[in-house]
Design an enzyme around this catalytic site. Structure first.
Site, mmCIF file in Angstrom:
data_model
loop_
_atom_site.group_PDB
_atom_site.id
_atom_site.type_symbol
_atom_site.label_atom_id
_atom_site.label_comp_id
_atom_site.label_asym_id
_atom_site.label_seq_id
_atom_site.Cartn_x
_atom_site.Cartn_y
_atom_site.Cartn_z
ATOM 1 N N GLU A 230 3.322 5.238 -3.482
ATOM 2 C CA GLU A 230 3.763 6.466 -4.185
ATOM 3 C C GLU A 230 5.011 7.081 -3.559
ATOM 4 O O GLU A 230 5.872 7.531 -4.331
ATOM 5 C CB GLU A 230 2.647 7.532 -4.193
ATOM 6 C CG GLU A 230 1.319 7.076 -4.690
ATOM 7 C CD GLU A 230 0.495 6.399 -3.619
ATOM 8 O OE1 GLU A 230 0.696 6.702 -2.428
ATOM 9 O OE2 GLU A 230 -0.327 5.563 -3.973
ATOM 10 N N ASP B 159 0.837 -1.195 0.000
ATOM 11 C CA ASP B 159 0.000 0.000 0.000
ATOM 12 C C ASP B 159 0.874 1.247 0.000
ATOM 13 O O ASP B 159 2.056 1.213 0.340
ATOM 14 C CB ASP B 159 -0.906 -0.013 1.234
ATOM 15 C CG ASP B 159 -2.158 0.818 1.058
ATOM 16 O OD1 ASP B 159 -2.207 1.630 0.110
ATOM 17 O OD2 ASP B 159 -3.101 0.657 1.860
ATOM 18 N N ASP C 245 -7.728 5.038 -3.585
ATOM 19 C CA ASP C 245 -8.846 5.227 -2.651
ATOM 20 C C ASP C 245 -9.942 6.078 -3.281
ATOM 21 O O ASP C 245 -10.203 7.217 -2.891
ATOM 22 C CB ASP C 245 -8.336 5.869 -1.370
ATOM 23 C CG ASP C 245 -7.322 4.999 -0.652
ATOM 24 O OD1 ASP C 245 -7.275 3.789 -0.945
ATOM 25 O OD2 ASP C 245 -6.582 5.525 0.189
#
Length: 796
Positions: free
Chosen positions: A396, A393, A466
């Site tokens: 980035e 997760d 998300d």
């Protein structure tokens, strides 16, 4: 008069000198083993052939030394035959695939096909270097401008949430973040692609005057790929940046997740409930905070109060024939051992990452020694209990409390500003490489939130972040997925139902019929993506939260999960094409039907493999009126228009009705129907009804023939979950349909592997309107073929 004459003579002499200087300059280039290089316009310029179809162009300020080792490109220049000719100031280099021209005065590089037709060109004097300082290092803002045809369509740029399929006429800062995956790459409807090999934030601009890329860098560095077709460009992109390995068969089954299972018993109960309900399931996912408090964020260990026996939990999942995926993050809380070790070794990037106010910092994945440390903790604390897959997760990564000085932070490869977009590429590569070095018995399977060019070679499936639980968001996922796929990275998925679902909590949450409708439609779309995964926050997504058998929402969900499992032989064989032939799983229609101008900007339909045209429903039927609640018997129906591309005829998957291509049709869409059309000439292997992917061998397969054109399909099988296929441990069986003679041919089996089915049955079904079989298997076979590996043909 005399003075005028002398003046004219002087002008003539000056022109002659200039012409001579120009001619000398035009000769001033050097042929290399891979192309040419020269100095012009105060630049060092080099054109390099990586293959007859791939060219790299490097430009840098004259005399400025730089070292550039690509993070994305793993191809080395191959020996390429090319000829060189010069006419005036233009040097022309020609291979057996294309021609490249370099103007020795202006620096413009142009690309042509072998007939001399222009494909793509830089602008005159189109390379600009503006000096800047990157922390303490002298660098440049480099800008490269190109000129596109006015009516040319371009696609790509990664995965953007702008709802666009075509990417003309806009200015975008390509910078990775939650929900946006940024690739400085585009593909043209003229059959070429361009990759700007740069890892800083890149400004992409396209307007009537030019198309340009602008970034922080010491050089202008891009690759031109001529594929001859859109799919050919994707093939070149994989050749340039790496091939995608095979995922395990079970990864293509259904995955259940939510934010989050708060203890191990809750997770185990979900698996047990699916088995009790006999609804297929192959994967369960443990989201964050299994490690305890935020100061221990991502400690890669288990909180003893909520997960007292994590190995027992993993064993329970495996005993129930499912697989366990566990989350890991790139940031660490200040009380973790990792934080301390990374800090002591100057391997933290000093800015705030998730969760807020926790003191968590990301590690430096650009550093190979840091990647070693990361894996050592992950292996010991998580992989060792029997975890099957990873959820990486925030790859980035999340960057909160942003300050400009954060981008000055040093990394192993330079300032964070200069390499930020490549963070997910290096992070994911560390986990992939280390797991492969640890064991070859389990294929690496990674779910990750971000990506960069080349990530397909590291066993990663990117999800779209998300996103909001809205109809608008659902609609945007389709072009986002398609542009991501045609950027060369084939594995993508989205949170089924959307992540943030709080707006639906009013009036019952999962009992809210409006949310149920959205969730069903999203799940129907998810059935036809490379990973079928339900996930979100605020509203639980397990099937039993949507009613019970006999309730419209439950039945529609179950129907589509079962459909997914029936398609596994088709999907797994398509995955082998991805690995072995640089194919895709999701195709934008312009990639497949290049001769049909009507599909050029269709962004709500796509091809799933070579055979299925999928047209998701992205608008609600439910209006809140009392009569709309008659979903129970599927009598409430809407409709959507579907364009059937020309160049093929189509079968309605649900009814068997045959329809001509090149027309729009209106398809009724009751809540249990997603418009699906199968291309004529399709040979579709139909898998058995199962509770998990490997429950039954494919010793008896229904083979559906959609007549109207010749067809072929290669059935691929291997050991399902190891890397023996890389050593040749797999088999293929070629199936062919001859339309003229109405003959099915099952070819000779090629290859072998441990556990291979030696004798099997193929039940042949010739699809027509009378059969209209849809998701149901039929006993009304046209022929039954017993097969022992030797070629057989039967006439229907």
């Amino acid at each position: 008069m005399k003075n005028a004459f002398l003046s004219r003579n002087h002008q003539y002499i000056l022109l002659l000198v200039l012409f001579s200087f120009s001619s000398l300059a035009a000769q001033n280039y050097q042929k290399t083993t891979v192309g040419v290089k020269t100095k012009l316009q105060s630049m060092d310029v080099e054109v390099q052939f990586y293959s007859p179809s791939i060219v790299r162009v490097l430009k840098s300020p004259e005399g400025v030394a730089f070292k550039k080792e690509s993070l994305s490109v793993n191809k080395k220049p191959q020996e390429t035959k090319f000829t060189i000719q010069q006419q005036g100031d233009v040097v022309s280099m020609k291979t057996d695939k294309m021609e490249v021209e370099l103007n020795l005065l202006t620096g413009k590089v142009s690309y042509l096909d072998l007939n001399g037709k222009s494909l793509f060109t830089e602008k005159e004097y189109g390379t600009q270097f503006t000096p800047t300082v990157d922390v303490k290092k002298n660098s440049f803002t480099v800008r490269q401008a190109f000129k596109l045809d006015q009516d040319e369509a371009i696609y790509g740029l990664g995965q953007l949430q702008n709802g666009k399929l075509q990417q003309r006429n806009q200015r975008i800062v390509l910078k990775n973040g939650n929900m946006n995956v940024s690739f400085p790459y585009f593909l043209s409807s003229k059959g070429y692609g361009v990759f700007w090999d740069n890892y800083s934030a890149t400004t992409f601009t396209d307007n009537a005057q030019e198309t340009s890329m602008e970034s922080l860098e010491d050089c202008s560095d891009y690759y031109f790929m001529y594929g001859g077709s859109a799919n050919g460009v994707v093939t070149q992109m994989r050749d340039l940046t790496g091939q995608a390995p095979m995922f395990p068969l079970w990864s293509y089954g259904y995955w259940q997740s939510k934010e989050r299972y708060k203890n191990q018993q809750e997770l185990m109960d979900v698996v047990a409930k699916y088995r009790e309900l006999k609804v297929p399931l192959d994967g369960i996912i443990q989201d964050w905070q299994y490690w305890g408090k935020d100061s221990l964020w991502n400690q890669m260990g288990w909180d003893s109060a909520t997960f007292p026996n994590p190995k027992g939990m993993a064993d329970f999942v495996h005993k129930n024939n499912a697989h366990l995926m566990v989350v890991a993050w790139p940031g660490f809380g200040p009380e973790t051992k990792q934080f301390t070790e990374f800090k002591d070794k100057n391997m933290l990037i000093d800015f705030d990452t998730w969760p807020p106010k926790s003191g968590a910092k990301p590690y430096d994945p650009y550093n190979p020694a840091a990647r070693d440390i990361y894996w050592n903790y992950l292996n010991k604390g998580v992989f060792s209990i029997g975890v099957d897959a990873w959820w990486l997760d925030s790859s980035e990564p999340d960057h909160i409390n942003v300050k400009d000085a954060d981008f000055n932070q040093p990394t192993y490869l330079g300032s964070y500003r200069s390499v930020l977009n490549a963070f997910p590429l290096t992070h994911v590569s560390g986990v992939y490489d280390h797991q492969r070095a640890t064991t070859s018995d389990k294929r690496v399977f990674i779910l990750t939130r971000s990506a960069f060019v080349g990530q397909q070679r590291y066993g990663a499936n990117t999800w779209s972040g998300d996103i909001q639980s809205t109809w608008e968001s659902l609609g945007k996922q389709i072009p986002a997925a398609l542009n991501f796929s045609l950027s060369g990275v084939p594995y993508w998925n989205a949170d089924i139902g959307g992540f943030f679902a709080g707006r639906w909590e009013k009036d019952g949450g999962e009992n809210n019929p409006e949310f149920r409708e959205l969730y069903v439609r999203w799940l129907q779309f998810g059935t036809f993506t490379p990973m079928m995964r339900s996930h979100g926050t605020q509203i639980p997504r397990e099937i039993y939260n949507f009613g019970k058998k006999g309730v419209w929402s439950y039945d529609a969900i179950e129907k589509n999960i079962n459909l997914r499992y029936s398609l596994l032989p088709y999907l797994y064989s398509t995955a082998w094409e991805v690995t072995s032939q640089s194919a895709s799983i999701m195709y934008a229609l312009p990639l497949v039907f290049e001769n049909d101008p009507k599909v050029r900007d269709i962004k709500d339909e796509f091809m799933f493999g070579h055979s299925f045209l999928v047209a998701p429903v992205v608008k609600p039927m439910y209006t809140g009126k009392k009569e709309d609640k008659v979903f129970e018997d599927f009598s409430t129906t809407g409709s959507r228009e579907v364009y059937l591309p020309k160049g093929a005829n189509w079968f309605d998957f649900w009814t068997g009705e045959k329809l001509n291509g090149g027309q729009s049709v209106t398809k009724e869409t009751p809540i249990n129907i997603i418009p699906l059309y199968v291309k004529q000439g399709t040979i579709l292997p139909w898998g058995p009804k199962v509770q998990y992917a490997e429950e039954k061998k494919w010793d008896t397969l229904e083979i559906r023939i959609y007549p109207g054109a010749d067809g072929k399909f290669t059935l691929y099988e291997d050991e399902n979950d190891n890397y023996n296929y890389e050593k040749g441990a797999f088999s293929t069986i070629k199936l062919e349909w001859n339309e003229q003679t109405k003959t099915v041919t099952i070819g000779k089996r090629k290859g072998s592997f441990n556990g291979m089915i030696k004798n099997r049955t193929f039940n042949i079904v010739l699809v027509d309107k009378e059969k209209g079989i849809g998701v149901s298997s039929t006993s009304n076979f046209n022929k039954t073929i017993t097969y022992n590996g030797k070629a057989k043909s039967v006439k229907l």
